[in-house]
Design an enzyme around this catalytic site. Structure first.
Site, short mmCIF file in Angstrom:
data_model
loop_
_atom_site.label_atom_id
_atom_site.label_comp_id
_atom_site.label_asym_id
_atom_site.label_seq_id
_atom_site.Cartn_x
_atom_site.Cartn_y
_atom_site.Cartn_z
N SER A 48 0.86 -1.19 0.00
CA SER A 48 0.00 0.00 0.00
C SER A 48 0.89 1.23 0.00
O SER A 48 2.04 1.18 0.47
CB SER A 48 -0.88 0.01 1.25
OG SER A 48 -1.53 1.26 1.43
N TYR A 96 -2.69 -1.60 10.28
CA TYR A 96 -2.77 -1.81 8.82
C TYR A 96 -1.50 -1.28 8.16
O TYR A 96 -0.86 -1.97 7.35
CB TYR A 96 -4.00 -1.11 8.25
CG TYR A 96 -4.10 -1.22 6.75
CD1 TYR A 96 -4.71 -2.32 6.16
CD2 TYR A 96 -3.58 -0.23 5.92
CE1 TYR A 96 -4.79 -2.43 4.77
CE2 TYR A 96 -3.65 -0.33 4.53
CZ TYR A 96 -4.26 -1.43 3.97
OH TYR A 96 -4.34 -1.54 2.60
#
Length: 250
Positions: free
Chosen positions: A138, A151
């Site tokens: 990400s 995350y």
């Protein structure tokens, strides 16, 4: 990575980016198998998209991964590509009860899941002439979103893991690629209609174009993610962190 003629397994390919890539890769002449936890959803995908293979898999369960491996490799012995798509993204508040459980679930799904998948499927991938592992990190691996600390940490770890296994496998038949999405309009963090997230179709089209040109590329970076990916190198880290710190605040 060749863009066609592959046999591709995508655990976590039942919605969003995963399903979108699955359908586009199938349209390019690949055999594609998607994996997910819900058998009824897999049945729906198989009925709506002719030729897509499906397998039940819970990537938080080593036993389920092992069972899926046996199923996929017996049905598709020519398997040569693994895309570790499965993941969750949930906000955490250190002052809120239950956030530790969210953090632990995030590590189990986003970090241990892909690691277990790579270890499980690598022997099968190494049997062929050429193979590919695509991990999914990400933009938040490079500059974190404070609302989702674990995350971010798992995606930073996936980046590091990918770098490590790429070096270990550089003399093998396995190419290792890291897909680095920005915020995309999917169900993650309820971003389906978010004006700050990249439209899903636009993201998928750019990714497919980059994959076609990938050659020996180590990362797939759409233009929208370079704002985060290159923040440190360009001296913008604190500015980008400040922008992200303002998102998703109540």
């Amino acid at each position: 990575m060749n863009i066609s003629g592959n046999t591709i397994f995508i655990p976590g390919g039942t919605s969003g980016i995963g399903l979108g890539l699955a359908l586009r890769l199938q349209a390019k002449g690949n055999t594609v198998i998607v994996g997910g936890r819900r058998a009824e959803l897999l049945d729906e995908i198989r009925s709506q998209h002719a030729g897509i293979g499906t397998v039940v898999i819970d990537t938080t369960s080593p036993a389920s991964i092992a069972q899926a491996y046996e199923s996929v490799t017996s049905r598709y012995p020519q398997l040569d590509t693994l895309i570790t798509m499965a993941g969750i993204m949930l906000p955490e508040d250190l002052a809120t009860e239950g956030s530790l459980q969210v953090a632990e679930q995030t590590v189990e799904t986003n970090l241990l899941g892909p690691i277990r998948l790579v270890y499980q499927f690598l022997p099968a991938l190494q049997k062929g002439e050429k193979a590919t592992i695509i991990t999914v990190s990400s933009g938040l691996a490079y500059v974190p979103l404070p609302a989702t600390p674990t995350y971010n940490a798992t995606k930073a770890a996936i980046h590091s893991f990918t770098e490590g296994i790429r070096v270990q496998l550089e003399k093998s038949n396995v190419q290792v690629i890291e897909l680095v999405p920005p915020a995309v309009r999917t169900t993650l963090m309820n971003q389906e209609e978010s004006p700050i997230a990249m439209p899903l179709e636009e993201f998928l089209e750019e990714v497919m174009t980059l994959l076609e040109k990938a050659g020996d590329a180590e990362q797939i970076l759409v233009e929208r993610v370079k704002w985060q990916r290159n923040a440190v190198a360009e001296g913008r880290y604190q500015d980008v962190l400040g922008v992200l710190a303002g998102r998703y605040r109540s």
